[in-house]
Design a protein around this motif. Structure first.
Motif, short mmCIF file in Angstrom:
data_model
loop_
_atom_site.label_atom_id
_atom_site.label_comp_id
_atom_site.label_asym_id
_atom_site.label_seq_id
_atom_site.Cartn_x
_atom_site.Cartn_y
_atom_site.Cartn_z
N LYS A 15 0.29 -0.88 3.81
CA LYS A 15 -0.11 -2.15 3.18
C LYS A 15 1.08 -2.99 2.73
N PRO A 16 1.91 -2.48 1.81
CA PRO A 16 3.01 -3.32 1.31
C PRO A 16 4.07 -3.59 2.34
N LEU A 17 4.26 -2.65 3.28
CA LEU A 17 5.22 -2.89 4.35
C LEU A 17 4.80 -4.10 5.18
N ALA A 18 3.51 -4.17 5.51
CA ALA A 18 3.00 -5.28 6.29
C ALA A 18 3.05 -6.58 5.51
N VAL A 19 2.71 -6.53 4.24
CA VAL A 19 2.73 -7.74 3.41
C VAL A 19 4.16 -8.26 3.27
N CYS A 20 5.12 -7.37 3.08
CA CYS A 20 6.51 -7.81 3.03
C CYS A 20 6.91 -8.49 4.32
N ARG A 21 6.53 -7.92 5.45
CA ARG A 21 6.86 -8.54 6.75
C ARG A 21 6.19 -9.89 6.87
N HIS A 22 4.93 -9.97 6.51
CA HIS A 22 4.19 -11.21 6.67
C HIS A 22 4.74 -12.33 5.79
N LEU A 23 5.18 -11.98 4.60
CA LEU A 23 5.69 -12.97 3.65
C LEU A 23 7.19 -13.20 3.80
N GLY A 24 7.83 -12.44 4.65
CA GLY A 24 9.27 -12.58 4.82
C GLY A 24 10.07 -12.11 3.62
N ILE A 25 9.54 -11.12 2.92
CA ILE A 25 10.21 -10.58 1.74
C ILE A 25 11.16 -9.46 2.16
N GLU A 26 12.41 -9.60 1.82
CA GLU A 26 13.39 -8.56 2.16
C GLU A 26 13.39 -7.51 1.06
N ALA A 27 13.14 -6.29 1.46
CA ALA A 27 13.16 -5.17 0.52
C ALA A 27 13.93 -4.02 1.14
N ASP A 28 14.53 -3.24 0.30
CA ASP A 28 15.22 -2.04 0.75
C ASP A 28 14.15 -0.95 0.91
N ILE A 29 13.85 -0.59 2.16
CA ILE A 29 12.77 0.35 2.43
C ILE A 29 13.31 1.79 2.40
N LYS A 30 12.75 2.59 1.53
CA LYS A 30 13.09 4.00 1.45
C LYS A 30 11.88 4.80 1.95
N LEU A 31 12.03 5.44 3.10
CA LEU A 31 10.92 6.19 3.66
C LEU A 31 10.72 7.51 2.92
N VAL A 32 9.49 7.72 2.49
CA VAL A 32 9.12 8.95 1.80
C VAL A 32 7.95 9.56 2.56
N ASP A 33 8.21 10.64 3.27
CA ASP A 33 7.16 11.29 4.06
C ASP A 33 6.41 12.26 3.16
N VAL A 34 5.35 11.76 2.55
CA VAL A 34 4.56 12.60 1.65
C VAL A 34 3.87 13.73 2.40
N TYR A 35 3.74 13.60 3.70
CA TYR A 35 3.10 14.65 4.49
C TYR A 35 4.02 15.85 4.71
N LYS A 36 5.28 15.66 4.37
CA LYS A 36 6.25 16.76 4.43
C LYS A 36 6.72 17.15 3.03
N GLY A 37 6.00 16.72 2.02
CA GLY A 37 6.30 17.12 0.65
C GLY A 37 7.37 16.31 -0.05
N GLN A 38 7.84 15.22 0.58
CA GLN A 38 8.93 14.46 -0.02
C GLN A 38 8.52 13.71 -1.29
N GLY A 39 7.23 13.55 -1.49
CA GLY A 39 6.77 12.90 -2.72
C GLY A 39 6.82 13.80 -3.93
N ARG A 40 7.09 15.09 -3.74
CA ARG A 40 7.09 16.05 -4.84
C ARG A 40 8.49 16.40 -5.33
N THR A 41 9.50 15.73 -4.82
CA THR A 41 10.86 16.02 -5.29
C THR A 41 11.04 15.49 -6.71
N PRO A 42 11.88 16.11 -7.51
CA PRO A 42 12.11 15.63 -8.88
C PRO A 42 12.56 14.18 -8.92
N ALA A 43 13.39 13.77 -7.97
CA ALA A 43 13.89 12.39 -7.96
C ALA A 43 12.75 11.40 -7.77
#
Length: 212
Positions: A15-43
């Motif tokens: 959702k937000p990735l597409a909205v950023c593209r559509h609106l031309g908003i530049e953001a620093d995208i940090k990929l977090v693969d929650v399907y590989k457990g990356q959402g559970r890191t302390p950081a």
């Protein structure tokens, strides 16, 4: 610089990735693969205590919940494009964001979780024909009928122009083509989703097994 933690493999992450593209908003995208457990890191848990995606960081402001992020992107960086400065139209769009999170998405998750899990979770076996999606499930079917009826006289959910409502509700449609969605039964939904798919923002955020 905005920092967006997300993954296009997830409907909520797309959702937000597409909205950023559509609106031309530049953001620093940090990929977090929650399907590989990356959402559970302390950081990551230090910025999103639920370990889910997406999360938006703007200076000292941190925001999670995908639909809230959509609204913030539009209002803070998009000049209210995809939303509106008119309070009635903005409320109408917000109404659909709430509907998506409270009704549409939970019903889709209930029906699609086993199928999506097979494709994305490393702990699951490979996809097979034995995993079938029941599009007649009574948790989802009434919502499909409702949305199909609503879209019969509209190009998009809130009228003739694409809005945040379309990106929000359309996100769960990310999964439907490989899952054998019955487009013939819901022609208005099919025509509406084809319009979303035709946007550059949606095409550019397609990933993995959802890339059609």
């Amino acid at each position: 610089m905005l920092t967006l933690y997300s993954t296009p493999l997830s409907a909520n992450g797309r959702k937000p990735l597409a909205v950023c593209r559509h609106l031309g908003i530049e953001a620093d995208i940090k990929l977090v693969d929650v399907y590989k457990g990356q959402g559970r890191t302390p950081a990551y848990l230090s910025i999103n205590p639920w370990g889910k995606i997406p999360t938006l960081v703007d200076g000292d402001f941190t925001l999670w919940e995908s639909n809230a992020i959509l609204q913030y992107l539009s209002e803070a960086y998009g000049g209210y494009r995809l939303s509106s400065e008119d309070p009635k139209r903005r409320a109408d769009i917000s109404r659909w964001l709430f509907w998506e999170s409270s009704h549409w998405q939970p019903a889709f998750i209930a029906v699609l979780a086993p199928f999506v899990g097979q494709l994305l979770l490393s702990s699951q076996p490979a996809p097979s024909a034995s995993v079938e999606v029941s599009w007649d499930d009574e948790r989802l079917k009434p919502l499909l009928k409702f949305l199909d009826q609503h879209l019969r006289e509209r190009s998009f959910i809130c009228g003739d122009e694409i809005t945040l409502a379309d990106f929000s509700v359309g996100a769960m449609m990310t999964y439907v083509r490989p899952a054998g969605f019955p487009f013939s039964l819901y022609a208005s939904i099919g025509a509406w989703y084809a319009r979303i798919e035709s946007t550059e923002a949606w095409r550019e955020t397609a990933a993995g097994p959802w890339k059609y």
